[in-house]
Design a protein around this motif. Structure first.
Motif, PDB file in Angstrom:
ATOM      1  N   ILE A  88      31.184  43.278  26.518  1.00 12.74           N
ATOM      2  CA  ILE A  88      30.263  42.874  27.584  1.00 12.74           C
ATOM      3  C   ILE A  88      29.971  41.369  27.470  1.00 12.74           C
ATOM      4  CG2 ILE A  88      27.914  43.168  28.514  1.00 12.74           C
ATOM      5  CD1 ILE A  88      28.116  46.136  27.549  1.00 12.74           C
ATOM      6  N   LEU A  89      29.776  40.915  26.230  1.00 10.99           N
ATOM      7  CA  LEU A  89      29.512  39.480  26.029  1.00 10.99           C
ATOM      8  C   LEU A  89      30.720  38.655  26.481  1.00 10.99           C
ATOM      9  CD1 LEU A  89      27.716  39.519  22.540  1.00 10.99           C
ATOM     10  CD2 LEU A  89      26.666  39.483  24.808  1.00 10.99           C
ATOM     11  N   ASP A  90      31.920  39.148  26.173  1.00  8.68           N
ATOM     12  CA  ASP A  90      33.145  38.465  26.632  1.00  8.68           C
ATOM     13  C   ASP A  90      33.192  38.431  28.154  1.00  8.68           C
ATOM     14  OD1 ASP A  90      34.028  37.953  24.120  1.00  8.68           O
ATOM     15  OD2 ASP A  90      35.426  39.665  24.035  1.00  8.68           O
ATOM     16  N   ASN A  91      32.923  39.584  28.754  1.00 12.46           N
ATOM     17  CA  ASN A  91      32.937  39.652  30.221  1.00 12.46           C
ATOM     18  C   ASN A  91      31.989  38.612  30.803  1.00 12.46           C
ATOM     19  OD1 ASN A  91      34.581  41.866  30.035  1.00 12.46           O
ATOM     20  ND2 ASN A  91      32.972  43.364  30.505  1.00 12.46           N
ATOM     21  N   TYR A  92      30.852  38.465  30.175  1.00 13.96           N
ATOM     22  CA  TYR A  92      29.840  37.560  30.696  1.00 13.96           C
ATOM     23  C   TYR A  92      30.307  36.117  30.559  1.00 13.96           C
ATOM     24  CZ  TYR A  92      25.300  36.109  32.261  1.00 13.96           C
ATOM     25  OH  TYR A  92      24.283  35.584  33.019  1.00 13.96           O
ATOM     26  N   ARG A  93      30.848  35.792  29.392  1.00 13.89           N
ATOM     27  CA  ARG A  93      31.331  34.419  29.168  1.00 13.89           C
ATOM     28  C   ARG A  93      32.503  34.094  30.083  1.00 13.89           C
ATOM     29  NH1 ARG A  93      31.016  36.037  23.527  1.00 13.89           N
ATOM     30  NH2 ARG A  93      28.900  35.545  22.865  1.00 13.89           N
ATOM     31  N   ASN A  94      33.345  35.099  30.315  1.00  8.19           N
ATOM     32  CA  ASN A  94      34.527  34.864  31.156  1.00  8.19           C
ATOM     33  C   ASN A  94      34.218  35.037  32.630  1.00  8.19           C
ATOM     34  OD1 ASN A  94      35.909  34.574  28.783  1.00  8.19           O
ATOM     35  ND2 ASN A  94      36.569  36.733  28.728  1.00  8.19           N
ATOM     36  N   ARG A  95      32.985  35.281  32.953  1.00  5.03           N
ATOM     37  CA  ARG A  95      32.521  35.483  34.334  1.00  5.03           C
ATOM     38  C   ARG A  95      33.397  36.501  35.056  1.00  5.03           C
ATOM     39  NH1 ARG A  95      31.611  29.836  36.892  1.00  5.03           N
ATOM     40  NH2 ARG A  95      31.814  28.596  34.999  1.00  5.03           N
ATOM     41  N   ASN A  96      33.458  37.608  34.395  1.00  9.07           N
ATOM     42  CA  ASN A  96      34.346  38.675  34.837  1.00  9.07           C
ATOM     43  C   ASN A  96      33.664  39.563  35.884  1.00  9.07           C
ATOM     44  OD1 ASN A  96      36.772  39.803  34.552  1.00  9.07           O
ATOM     45  ND2 ASN A  96      36.365  40.859  32.619  1.00  9.07           N
ATOM     46  N   PHE A  97      33.044  38.972  36.884  1.00  7.33           N
ATOM     47  CA  PHE A  97      32.289  39.796  37.828  1.00  7.33           C
ATOM     48  C   PHE A  97      32.844  39.647  39.224  1.00  7.33           C
ATOM     49  CE2 PHE A  97      29.592  39.079  34.250  1.00  7.33           C
ATOM     50  CZ  PHE A  97      29.013  40.314  34.045  1.00  7.33           C
ATOM     51  N   ARG A  98      33.177  40.773  39.805  1.00  9.73           N
ATOM     52  CA  ARG A  98      33.693  40.751  41.161  1.00  9.73           C
ATOM     53  C   ARG A  98      32.573  40.395  42.123  1.00  9.73           C
ATOM     54  NH1 ARG A  98      36.188  46.182  42.599  1.00  9.73           N
ATOM     55  NH2 ARG A  98      37.423  46.418  40.733  1.00  9.73           N
ATOM     56  N   ASN A  99      31.425  40.964  41.844  1.00  9.28           N
ATOM     57  CA  ASN A  99      30.313  40.784  42.767  1.00  9.28           C
ATOM     58  C   ASN A  99      29.131  40.284  41.948  1.00  9.28           C
ATOM     59  OD1 ASN A  99      28.088  41.051  44.367  1.00  9.28           O
ATOM     60  ND2 ASN A  99      28.735  43.009  45.244  1.00  9.28           N
TER      61      ASN A  99
END
Ligand code: NAG
Ligand code: NAG
Ligand code: NAG
Length: 473
Positions: A88-99
């Motif tokens: 989740i922290l990686d997703n956040y740093r990588n701005r892994n958000f579609r919306n």
């Protein structure tokens, strides 16, 4: 590295995502793992419970243990949340958000970053009572004593405590008696009994295990609910919020939920980081799924459940009958404490016909208004430290215009008057109690447990067919 952190913060502010962890009025009803405090707004413990014209003469209690550690089989799953957290922290740093309107907020991420699995919780301490659970149990015992000072004395022989010889219950026994006797009770010889057939009869009931406890059909309404489009969409929404562009495995979502509710139960005041994965609506939906499980496994959804819960009712009726028949000879014990678990508490309440809805809970009726206002709610009925008490009063007739019979029973649920049909705010005439519960208590022998024939219409029919089949051949 530093500029990366700054960018993350800036985007977070620009995005304005809702922070679930800082909700001022968070949803804290977590089914069977709800903290007592959240299910039951604290009472004024100093007040003595008085009924004019009546004297309390016997005290009966069924009390669930306080918050405990996960079971051994759960521990590795919860430990694995460390990997999920890192993803989740990686997703956040990588701005892994579609919306970006649906992503977890920076405060929630920072809190999650600080979460870690407590290494002291290993298989040695699996299921053990937590220190929070110990304290709540102790406080509850003290509160009972303050409310019934003349009845709950300092004489150990006025008590009988029934519990099973396992670490969770031995610790609950210590906590409870420690609270009752205001200090460690090593030297006191408090009468105790390992009466498992009364306090945990479902363990000795093969018919119930086969037909209910270990039967997958028992969970079918819960499975129907969980296979609904709405439920799947919830899983998708949770996944998107945490930056996953695929649906997280529902079992992992369940582990997050477990961690969310455990942490809140272990420390009522602290923010429970994993709760940030869920919106209020998500939590209510997951709560309903557990209500569907308990309703069929321990409640009205399956008629046999009353025939298990009756063992506690029989125990209570026997205890009061002994006091009434021997009156005015005082009897010991005057207080009987049964330390029990959540299934038994739910089955007792079912045997007592409380929290009964007019429409059954099903996987399809979540959005109907009777279900939204349902009486069967595991969170309120069986949080940690949940309890059902019954107090026998001896009254002077005419001493109280409302009391028309010498013996009265006051029923309390989590310290508040229990709703019992035909009684006055939990206070019932003894003859009414006998009428209402006597038959079930008297026929409560668990004989059906060893004969599949009696319990299940299909097996009975099958047995009859086999019998005639053999005769015909
Ligand atoms: C659990 O932790 C305690 C100390 O924290 C240790 O003594 C015990 O051996 C551990 N048990 C297992 C099964 O690892
Ligand atoms: C019950 O369902 C679970 C999961 O759906 C499955 O793994 C298990 O084998 C089933 N048990 C029986 C007795 O059908
Ligand atoms: C999923 O999220 C969308 C967008 O926020 C929302 O409209 C929808 O109601 C959510 N669905 C569920 C089941 O929570």
């Amino acid at each position: 590295m530093r500029w990366l952190a700054i960018t993350v913060l800036v985007t977070a502010v620009a995005g304005q995502e809702p922070c679930l962890s800082v909700d001022e009025n968070p949803y804290l009803l977590f089914g069977s793992k709800t903290a007592y405090l959240f299910a039951n707004h604290a009472l004024n413990t100093n007040r003595v419970h008085e009924i004019p014209g009546c004297q309390p003469t016997a005290f009966w209690l069924a009390s669930r243990h306080g918050s405990n550690n996960p079971e051994a089989s759960e521990i590795p799953k919860l430990q694995h949340l460390t990997d999920l957290k890192n993803n989740i922290l990686d997703n956040y740093r990588n701005r892994n958000f579609r919306n970006t309107n649906r992503k977890i907020c920076s405060t929630d991420v920072e809190l999650l970053e600080r979460w870690q699995w407590n290494p002291y919780i290993n298989t040695t301490f699996a299921e053990g009572l937590t220190s929070e659970g110990y304290m709540t149990t102790q406080q509850l015992a003290r509160a009972w004593k303050q409310r019934y000072p003349g009845l709950l004395t300092d004489n150990p022989h006025d008590y009988l405590v029934k519990y099973v010889d396992e670490p969770l219950y031995s610790a609950s026994f210590r906590a409870f008696t420690d609270g009752m006797f205001r200090g460690p009770t090593e030297g006191l010889d408090i009468p105790k009994e390992n009466d498992e057939k009364t306090i945990r009869p479902y363990k000795f009931c093969p018919a119930w295990k086969n037909n209910v406890g270990e039967n997958n059909d028992t969970l079918s309404q819960m499975h129907i609910f969980q296979s609904k489009q709405e439920y799947k969409e919830m899983i998708t929404n949770i996944s998107l919020r945490l930056g996953f562009n695929y649906g997280i495995n529902p079992e992992i979502v369940y582990s997050m939920y477990q961690m969310c509710r455990y942490n809140k139960a272990w420390d009522n005041a602290a923010i429970s980081q994993w709760c940030a994965a869920f919106t209020r609506e998500d939590l209510k939906r997951i709560e309903y799924a557990e209500d569907l499980e308990t309703y069929y496994k321990y409640g009205y959804g399956t008629p046999q459940n009353q025939n298990i819960g009756c063992s506690l009712l029989r125990d209570m009726m026997g205890f009061f009958t002994k006091h009434i028949e021997n009156d005015p000879q005082p009897q010991q014990p005057r207080a009987q404490i049964n330390l029990i678990d959540s299934p038994m508490l739910l089955m007792l309440l079912t045997a007592m016909n409380t929290h009964q809805d007019t429409a059954p809970l099903t996987g399809d009726n979540y959005h109907t208004s009777p279900i939204q206002a349902r009486k069967w709610t595991t969170s309120k009925m069986s949080p940690f430290n949940a309890n059902a008490a019954a107090i026998l009063y001896k009254c002077t007739i005419n001493g109280n215009f409302q009391v028309k019979e010498r013996y009265q029973v006051l029923f309390l649920e989590n310290e508040y008057p229990m709703y019992v049909e035909g009684c006055r705010v939990g206070l019932c005439d003894w003859s009414y109690v006998v009428n209402k519960f006597g038959a079930l208590a008297n026929t409560c022998d668990l004989k059906f447990c060893n004969s599949a024939v009696k319990i299940n219409g299909f097996s009975a029919l099958f047995a009859v067919l086999v019998y005639f089949g053999l005769k015909l051949v």
